[in-house]
Design an enzyme around this catalytic site. Structure first.
Site, mmCIF file in Angstrom:
data_model
loop_
_atom_site.group_PDB
_atom_site.id
_atom_site.type_symbol
_atom_site.label_atom_id
_atom_site.label_comp_id
_atom_site.label_asym_id
_atom_site.label_seq_id
_atom_site.Cartn_x
_atom_site.Cartn_y
_atom_site.Cartn_z
ATOM 1 N N HIS A 285 -98.806 122.574 -76.985
ATOM 2 C CA HIS A 285 -98.488 121.984 -78.287
ATOM 3 C C HIS A 285 -97.044 121.850 -78.481
ATOM 4 C CE1 HIS A 285 -97.776 126.114 -79.852
ATOM 5 N NE2 HIS A 285 -98.809 126.413 -79.190
ATOM 6 N N ASP A 297 -94.227 129.783 -76.569
ATOM 7 C CA ASP A 297 -95.354 129.390 -77.210
ATOM 8 C C ASP A 297 -94.845 128.086 -78.252
ATOM 9 O OD1 ASP A 297 -97.751 129.337 -78.452
ATOM 10 O OD2 ASP A 297 -97.099 130.796 -80.052
ATOM 11 N N GLU A 331 -100.721 122.889 -83.547
ATOM 12 C CA GLU A 331 -101.584 124.073 -83.187
ATOM 13 C C GLU A 331 -101.602 125.242 -83.957
ATOM 14 O OE1 GLU A 331 -102.992 127.548 -81.018
ATOM 15 O OE2 GLU A 331 -100.881 127.014 -81.487
#
Length: 471
Positions: A285, A297, A331
């Site tokens: 993502h 992340d 996401e």
């Protein structure tokens, strides 16, 4: 006659063994090419450097998110893929505003500054901030036990830590994330004026970790502000409450929700030489939280997925199936990109047979988890020896990834890259999730590992599935 049959059987078995050895040797050579290309001439680290240090945090709906869309589209164009395009998707727009401020007040004029951050999707505090007494709980269920009499007018402090004795850290995360996601909605039912949630982190530090939260169907007028507190701050608050139960907690945050805006999934494709209408995808993502730069992340998953297609081309492999890289938007606080991709695939009647996601950080790869039937898992297990030289040993049934989850149906194989997760939650959703926390070699090993699985899935196909039989 029996002797002739016996000789024939021996010859058949010998031929089968020799063929299997040849196949395994060919696969072993191809995997070696992939790992060499990634470790000696990888692009993932350079791409991540740009995403992290030239663009930064990429919260859905932000200017940085749109910069990331344009940058990754341009980089995929440079790879000489057969197709590169943007898929429109409407995403939420939540803005943090000015840096949050908080303190614990243990007496008149006696305060201690606390490290907090607003949870994603939270409403703001009043302009002057919010100050109230604190009631500490370990679970959502405790609220009902305490009742409205003890909670009304208080700030609820959720202080259930991640379970440190669980080796699988995502299991520990799943065991306490309900406090963050549903804590405000539940506390508001009992008259709480705000919530403070212990950060989802196994390390003791001063970084508060944000993340998505939801008010459910709670009317806007009843929504209360929600923030996260660092693990050190949570322990300090909890210990002080034991000594001074009537202390006050103050926090001020300026976050705001705006109407949805348009963004995009970024997609690139190598069209299959034999099965152009059967799709295998790999992705991560593109959005991130705004506190750090989203390197683990999920900048890591984005650049690893991009490098899969580059590594296939660089090693001279021509896929039989159409291979797509999909960089999903949103996401973190909505999953809009994953859902839109699946919706469009269904509308176009696209036949997806395999999907791989990387969204667990850029640490040393350990293997994969698979959501598939027994026949396909048996085939995948037969490849374990090919990965053994690279210390990849984890092949288990389990979850895959949030963005590819909406594609799930009979006949498709879903997989998730599983890096070593012991340090992942030190950085997850926090200001510490920055480029310097990613190791170049570990990132490149992950890209090669993903490419190797895509290669094997493409070469041998999905077994005994409706998706494979369907045109």
């Amino acid at each position: 006659m029996k002797k002739q049959i016996s000789i024939f059987t021996i010859l058949l078995l010998t031929t089968t063994v020799l063929f299997a050895q040849k196949v395994n040797k060919e696969d072993s050579i191809q995997l070696r090419k992939i790992y060499n290309a990634s470790l000696l001439d990888g692009k993932s680290y350079d791409w991540l450097d740009h995403l992290s240090n030239k663009i930064g945090g990429r919260l859905s709906g932000s200017a940085n998110a749109e910069k990331a869309v344009k940058y990754t589209q341009a980089e995929l164009d440079k790879l000489g893929l057969d197709k590169v395009w943007l898929q429109p998707v409407m995403v939420p727009k939540w803005v943090r505003g000015l840096k949050e401020y908080s303190f614990m007040e243990t007496g008149p004029g006696i305060t201690s500054i606390m490290d907090i951050c607003a949870l994603g999707g939270s409403v703001a505090t009043p302009n002057a901030g919010l100050k109230a007494g604190v009631i500490e709980v370990k679970s959502l269920e405790e609220l009902a036990v305490l009742g409205k009499e003890k909670i009304q007018g208080k700030i609820v402090f959720y202080n259930r830590p991640m379970q440190a004795d669980l080796i699988h850290t995502f299991e520990a995360y799943g065991g306490c994330v309900d406090q963050r996601y549903s804590g405000a909605a539940e506390a508001a039912k009992y008259g709480a004026v705000g919530i403070v949630v212990r950060s989802m982190n196994l390390r003791q530090d001063d970084f508060p970790h944000t993340g998505a939260m939801s008010y459910g169907d709670l009317p806007e007028s009843q929504r209360i502000p929600a923030c996260a507190i660092s693990t050190n701050g949570a322990d300090k608050l909890s210990n002080t409450l034991k000594l001074i139960p009537n202390l006050n907690f103050y926090f001020k945050q300026n976050c705001k929700v705006f109407p949805d805006v348009q963004s995009h999934n970024v997609i690139g494709e190598i069209t299959g030489s034999k099965y152009p209408n059967k799709y295998m995808i790999v992705g991560g993502h593109l959005d991130s939280w705004d506190l750090g730069d989203g390197s683990h992340d999920d900048g890591a998953g984005v650049v690893q997925s991009m490098d899969v297609l580059r590594l296939l081309k660089k090693t001279g492999y021509k896929p039989e199936h159409s291979i797509r890289v999909v960089l999903f938007m949103n996401e973190e606080n909505g999953l809009r990109g994953g859902r839109e991709y699946a919706t469009q695939a269904n509308l176009k009647k696209e036949n997806h047979v395999f999907a791989l996601e990387s969204d667990s950080g850029g640490f040393t790869p350990r293997g994969f988890s698979f959501d598939c039937d027994d026949a396909n898992f048996a085939q995948i297990q037969s490849w374990e020896q090919l990965f053994k030289p690279y210390l990849i040993h984890y092949f288990e049934k389990g979850g895959s990834g949030a963005d590819i989850g909406p594609l799930k149906k009979d006949g498709i194989v879903l997989a998730g890259l599983r890096p070593d997760s012991q340090r992942y939650f030190d950085y997850h959703h926090a200001e510490s999730d920055t480029f310097d926390a990613v190791n170049k070699r570990e990132l490149e090993l992950g890209a090669a590992t993903m490419t190797s699985l895509i290669y094997l899935m493409d070469k041998y196909g999905v077994k005994n599935s409706a998706a494979q039989i369907k045109n």
